[in-house]
Write a protein that holds these residues in place. Sequence first.
Motif, mmCIF file in Angstrom:
data_model
loop_
_atom_site.group_PDB
_atom_site.id
_atom_site.type_symbol
_atom_site.label_atom_id
_atom_site.label_comp_id
_atom_site.label_asym_id
_atom_site.label_seq_id
_atom_site.Cartn_x
_atom_site.Cartn_y
_atom_site.Cartn_z
ATOM 1 N N ILE A 12 0.648 -1.139 -0.254
ATOM 2 C CA ILE A 12 -0.152 -0.606 -0.043
ATOM 3 C C ILE A 12 0.828 1.019 -0.162
ATOM 4 C CG2 ILE A 12 -0.772 0.399 2.431
ATOM 5 C CD1 ILE A 12 -3.072 0.535 -0.112
ATOM 6 N N SER A 13 1.715 1.313 0.369
ATOM 7 C CA SER A 13 2.634 2.697 0.288
ATOM 8 C C SER A 13 3.114 2.850 -0.786
ATOM 9 C CB SER A 13 4.061 1.953 1.605
ATOM 10 O OG SER A 13 3.855 1.592 2.528
ATOM 11 N N ASP A 14 3.766 2.124 -1.608
ATOM 12 C CA ASP A 14 3.810 1.604 -2.869
ATOM 13 C C ASP A 14 2.771 2.364 -3.442
ATOM 14 O OD1 ASP A 14 6.499 1.581 -2.995
ATOM 15 O OD2 ASP A 14 6.128 -0.257 -3.350
ATOM 16 N N TYR A 15 1.495 2.152 -3.305
ATOM 17 C CA TYR A 15 0.353 2.703 -4.267
ATOM 18 C C TYR A 15 0.321 4.020 -3.663
ATOM 19 C CZ TYR A 15 -4.416 3.032 -6.183
ATOM 20 O OH TYR A 15 -5.189 2.801 -7.250
ATOM 21 N N ILE A 16 0.414 4.447 -2.657
ATOM 22 C CA ILE A 16 -0.787 5.984 -2.164
ATOM 23 C C ILE A 16 0.639 6.679 -2.164
ATOM 24 C CG2 ILE A 16 -2.710 5.201 -0.774
ATOM 25 C CD1 ILE A 16 -0.839 5.745 1.916
ATOM 26 N N GLY A 17 2.207 6.659 -2.576
ATOM 27 C CA GLY A 17 3.263 7.600 -2.652
ATOM 28 C C GLY A 17 3.109 7.617 -1.170
ATOM 29 N N GLN A 18 3.684 6.489 -0.646
ATOM 30 C CA GLN A 18 4.055 7.117 1.026
ATOM 31 C C GLN A 18 5.461 6.568 1.260
ATOM 32 O OE1 GLN A 18 1.317 5.367 4.511
ATOM 33 N NE2 GLN A 18 3.305 4.419 4.830
ATOM 34 N N ASP A 19 6.455 7.765 1.921
ATOM 35 C CA ASP A 19 7.765 7.090 2.064
ATOM 36 C C ASP A 19 8.200 7.473 3.278
ATOM 37 O OD1 ASP A 19 10.508 6.336 2.198
ATOM 38 O OD2 ASP A 19 10.877 7.924 0.947
ATOM 39 N N SER A 33 3.391 11.974 -1.448
ATOM 40 C CA SER A 33 3.758 11.596 -2.912
ATOM 41 C C SER A 33 2.367 11.022 -3.690
ATOM 42 C CB SER A 33 4.301 11.986 -3.748
ATOM 43 O OG SER A 33 6.149 12.428 -2.989
ATOM 44 N N PRO A 34 0.731 11.728 -3.688
ATOM 45 C CA PRO A 34 -0.038 11.397 -4.491
ATOM 46 C C PRO A 34 -0.396 11.394 -5.379
ATOM 47 C CG PRO A 34 -0.684 12.818 -3.046
ATOM 48 C CD PRO A 34 1.106 13.025 -2.865
ATOM 49 N N ALA A 35 -0.098 10.380 -6.685
ATOM 50 C CA ALA A 35 -0.176 10.495 -7.218
ATOM 51 C C ALA A 35 -1.575 10.737 -8.370
ATOM 52 C CB ALA A 35 0.404 9.431 -8.728
ATOM 53 N N ASP A 36 -1.900 10.521 -9.657
ATOM 54 C CA ASP A 36 -3.160 11.435 -10.421
ATOM 55 C C ASP A 36 -3.897 10.084 -10.077
ATOM 56 O OD1 ASP A 36 -2.010 13.249 -11.432
ATOM 57 O OD2 ASP A 36 -1.800 13.024 -13.716
ATOM 58 N N LYS A 37 -3.315 9.000 -9.957
ATOM 59 C CA LYS A 37 -4.890 7.526 -9.775
ATOM 60 C C LYS A 37 -5.101 7.814 -8.702
ATOM 61 C CE LYS A 37 -1.095 4.915 -7.855
ATOM 62 N NZ LYS A 37 0.094 3.997 -8.213
ATOM 63 N N LEU A 38 -5.018 8.618 -7.839
ATOM 64 C CA LEU A 38 -5.224 8.853 -6.688
ATOM 65 C C LEU A 38 -6.541 9.936 -5.908
ATOM 66 C CD1 LEU A 38 -2.406 8.720 -3.320
ATOM 67 C CD2 LEU A 38 -4.321 6.504 -5.254
ATOM 68 N N CYS A 39 -7.320 10.923 -7.443
ATOM 69 C CA CYS A 39 -8.079 11.731 -7.733
ATOM 70 C C CYS A 39 -9.391 11.470 -7.701
ATOM 71 C CB CYS A 39 -7.357 12.679 -8.640
ATOM 72 S SG CYS A 39 -5.645 14.037 -8.432
ATOM 73 N N ASN A 40 -9.652 12.617 -7.321
ATOM 74 C CA ASN A 40 -11.386 12.211 -7.969
ATOM 75 C C ASN A 40 -11.951 12.559 -8.985
ATOM 76 O OD1 ASN A 40 -11.702 14.956 -7.744
ATOM 77 N ND2 ASN A 40 -12.075 14.494 -4.985
ATOM 78 N N PRO A 41 -13.116 12.919 -9.687
ATOM 79 C CA PRO A 41 -13.241 13.403 -11.146
ATOM 80 C C PRO A 41 -13.175 15.144 -10.626
ATOM 81 C CG PRO A 41 -15.071 11.851 -10.341
ATOM 82 C CD PRO A 41 -14.303 12.097 -8.927
ATOM 83 N N GLY A 42 -12.778 15.218 -9.408
ATOM 84 C CA GLY A 42 -12.758 17.275 -9.088
ATOM 85 C C GLY A 42 -11.309 17.789 -9.919
#
Length: 134
Positions: A12-19, A33-42
Amino acid sequence: MVDRRVPEISDISDYIGQDVRAAEPGRVEIAWSPADKLCNPGGTVHGGYIAMILDNAVCLAASSTCEHFMPMLTLNLNVDYLRAVQSGQTYTVTGTCLHPGGTRMVSNALITDTAGRPVAQASASVIPNKAFAR
């Protein structure tokens, strides 16, 4: 976590960008460092992922008070969303254990942007997950 290391027990750390950058008894610091894949439609990071990183921080802060790493179970998590979180930026997430009790622990977490402004905060009660105490 006394040795300041956090074992990886899931991806999960890799998926959400946690270090995890630093860990000491009662406190952890995470670069997020959250990636675009974690964004909502807004176009901003979905509140569920913000809650997830805050939950990770409060649990790791509580676990950092244990002699050996112990995953935590969250009893409650109260989140305050203060500013939008944008993908592609790095945030600092600081978790602090306020009450390292024998059974129930209380921790806080704060997400700040690169300017040091708070973007979200959380308080939580957690308990050690005894299934991992082997």
